[in-house]
Design a protein around this motif. Structure first.
Motif: not given
Length: 330
Positions: A49-67, A122-125
């Motif tokens: 996914l293209r874009g700044a992690p801080s814009d895409l993710l709830p916490n840009g410096s962390h990994g995220h797991v979607v259940l 972003h995922l669709i793109k």
């Protein structure tokens, strides 16, 4: 002994007192040195996914797991302008074809609606770009065997589900232990002394490695959607347990990171989650239906953890190295 065939079809045989076999995930030499057989619980399908992690993710410096359903989806930053998405496709689901457009359809229809809204476009793109990369996920309990003049290391020797990213932690720990055990030897020409040191390596690498392996495989089993309401409750209980913070979060994170290699703490936290899930069901009133479901949660927890512990080896996991040395167990 290693046989090397050059581009000129010349064959050269090389001899060494100790051969370290670490040819990875798809090892062609594993079967000669171990009785272990890899299992294939799932595939990871990767997208960028293209874009700044801080814009895409709830916490840009962390990994995220979607259940998600049927299994987890991972998002984590890999640069200042990219986030990697790993869609887990369990072995129970037929692997969609990328060439036929089935993979794009699967992600768009099945996965996109389940991820946080800020990630969806972003995922669709990324799907539209079509740059899918897939890899099989393998698990394999370590089955150490005494082979004079050879030792297995890395994924050739031992694998766990990559959901928790524990493979590199195990690898670095193995390297440090391997160096520590073998460094007193002046060389490896004495097969008896070298074999004894390799036995020590196997004994001392066991507890941290098996703790990480067991937790990774158990968490994957919990995080996968099974259609069983009791296991869904267990999955939610795991999430709520971590949300409690304090020791309820620090303990599991220490286990995941390898900072706490004690398997007893692993078992304690795992069943604490199960008991916590049962307790959630009993509020506000413990009806017969809820009590029955609570029993199923405990039974399900046992069905998850006990086969994993058995596969890794009860004595290797819970017996300290000094005791296994006395018993002659590696």
């Amino acid at each position: 002994t290693q046989t090397v065939i050059s581009t000129k079809s010349e064959t050269k045989t090389v001899f060494a007192p100790l051969t370290v076999v670490c040819d990875g995930h798809f090892s062609s030499l594993r079967s000669k040195l171990s009785q272990a057989t890899p299992e294939h619980p799932s595939h990871f399908v990767g997208l960028i996914l293209r874009g700044a992690p801080s814009d895409l993710l709830p916490n840009g410096s962390h990994g995220h797991v979607v259940l998600g359903d049927p299994s987890p989806v991972l998002f984590y930053p890999i640069s200042s302008s990219e986030v990697r998405c790993l869609v887990d496709i369990p072995s129970s689901v037929k692997m969609p074809s990328v060439a036929k457009g089935e993979m794009a359809k699967y992600v768009l229809e099945k996965i996109v609606p389940q991820v946080p809204q800020q990630l969806q476009s972003h995922l669709i793109k990324a799907v539209e770009d079509g740059q899918f990369r897939s890899m099989p996920n393998k698990t394999m309990a370590a089955k150490p065997a005494r082979t004079p003049g050879a030792v297995l290391l890395g994924d050739a020797f031992n694998m766990r589900h990559p959901l928790t990213g524990g493979g590199m932690t195990v690898a670095l720990n193995d390297i440090a232990t391997f160096q520590s055990m073998l460094s007193p030897l002046p060389d490896f020409t004495d097969p008896v002394k070298t074999g004894a040191k390799l036995d020590e390596f196997y004994r001392h690498r066991t507890r941290p490695a098996l703790t990480i392996n067991t937790l990774a495989n158990a968490l994957y089993a919990v995080f996968c959607s099974s259609g069983d309401s009791s296991m869904e409750e267990m999955r939610q209980a795991c999430f709520e347990y971590l949300k409690l913070g304090g020791g309820y979060a620090r303990g599991p994170i220490a286990l995941l990171s390898g900072l706490d290699p004690n398997p007893l703490n692993l078992v304690s936290h795992f069943f604490s989650v199960a008991v916590f899930g049962v307790g959630r069901l009993m509020v506000p009133l413990p009806t017969p239906e809820r009590i029955f479901k609570g029993g199923n949660i405990l039974a399900g927890a046992c069905k998850i953890i006990f086969p994993i512990v058995k596969g890794e080896g009860f004595t290797r996991m819970f017996f300290p190295a000094w005791l296994r040395t006395k018993l002659g167990i590696i």
